[in-house]
Design a protein around this motif. Structure first.
Motif: not given
Length: 218
Positions: A23-39
Motif C-alpha cells: 500500500r506504499g508504506d515505508e517498512v523496516a523490520g528488526i531481526v536478530r539474524k543477518p541471514e533473515q535479511a533477504d526474506d
C-alpha cells in the motif's frame, strides 16, 4: 507512513510487511539474524539487524527515530524455555515500548496473546508465556505519551485469510488465520482512534476495516 516492526521475520510480521509495502508504506523490520535479511527484502521491508535481548534502549530508539508507528511482533517462539519468555516476550516488549517513547514515535501496536495476564497461574511453559505477555501488556498500558493498542489474537492458524473477523474487548476463545491478524494490524497502525484499547481477535463475520472502525467508535 514509516513503520518499524520488531520481530520482523515472524510469520505475522512478514505478512504485515507485504501488506504495508503493497500500500506504499515505508517498512523496516528488526531481526536478530543477518541471514533473515533477504526474506524481509522480498517482503518489501528494510532489514534492521539488532538483538532486542541485548540492545540498550538508546540503540533501539535510534532505529525507531523518524517512524510514524511501531509494531511489536517479536516472540521467543514455541520451542523456547521459560527464561526467554521473560527476556523476549516481556523484556523485549518493555524495551521496545520505552524506546518508542524515547524516539518520539506516536503510535505503538503490540501483538499479545489471548489469555495474557500478569496474574496467570501455573508452572508450565505456556503459563510462563501468558504471564510474561500479561506483564508486558500491563507495562505498556501504564505508559504516558504513547498512543498504544494491544491486540490479543486467538489460536493462530495458517489457513488462508477470509478478511472477516471478530474484534472486540472480549471475544471469547477461537482460531484466527495469521493472514487476518496481519490485515487487522495494518489497519490498526493507521487508526489512532483505537489508542488505549486492548482488543481480542478471532475469526468472525465482519470485514477487517469495518471491525476496526466499529471498535474505535465504541
Amino acid at each position: 507512513m514509516r513503520i518499524v516492526i520488531a520481530g520482523g521475520h515472524g510469520q505475522i510480521a512478514l505478512r504485515l510487511e507485504r501488506l504495508l509495502a503493497a500500500r506504499g508504506d515505508e517498512v523496516a523490520g528488526i531481526v536478530r539474524k543477518p541471514e533473515q535479511a533477504d526474506d524481509l527484502r522480498q517482503a518489501g521491508a528494510e532489514p534492521v539487524v539488532l538483538d532486542l535481548e541485548s540492545a540498550s534502549v538508546e540503540e533501539v530508539a535510534e532505529r525507531l527515530r523518524g517512524a510514524d508507528a511501531a509494531v511489536f511482533a517479536a516472540g521467543a517462539g514455541p520451542g523456547s524455555g521459560a527464561a526467554r519468555k521473560d527476556t523476549v516476550d516481556k523484556g523485549a516488549a518493555v524495551l521496545f515500548a520505552d524506546a518508542a517513547v524515547r524516539a518520539g514515535v506516536g503510535r505503538l501496536v503490540v501483538v499479545s496473546s489471548m489469555g495474557a495476564n500478569p496474574k496467570h497461574e501455573g508452572r508450565e511453559i505456556f503459563d510462563v508465556y501468558l504471564r510474561a505477555k500479561g506483564e508486558a501488556d500491563a507495562y505498556v498500558q501504564g505508559l504516558k505519551g504513547l498512543d498504544w493498542t494491544i491486540l490479543r489474537p486467538g489460536s493462530l492458524t495458517d489457513d488462508a485469510g477470509t478478511g472477516l473477523v471478530r474484534l472486540e474487548a472480549h471475544t471469547g476463545r477461537g482460531p484466527v488465520p495469521r493472514d487476518d491478524v496481519a490485515a487487522v494490524l495494518a489497519e490498526l497502525v493507521e487508526s489512532s482512534s483505537t489508542a488505549g484499547l486492548t482488543l481480542e481477535l478471532v475469526a468472525g463475520s465482519t470485514p477487517v476495516s469495518v471491525a476496526v472502525k466499529s471498535v474505535a467508535g465504541n
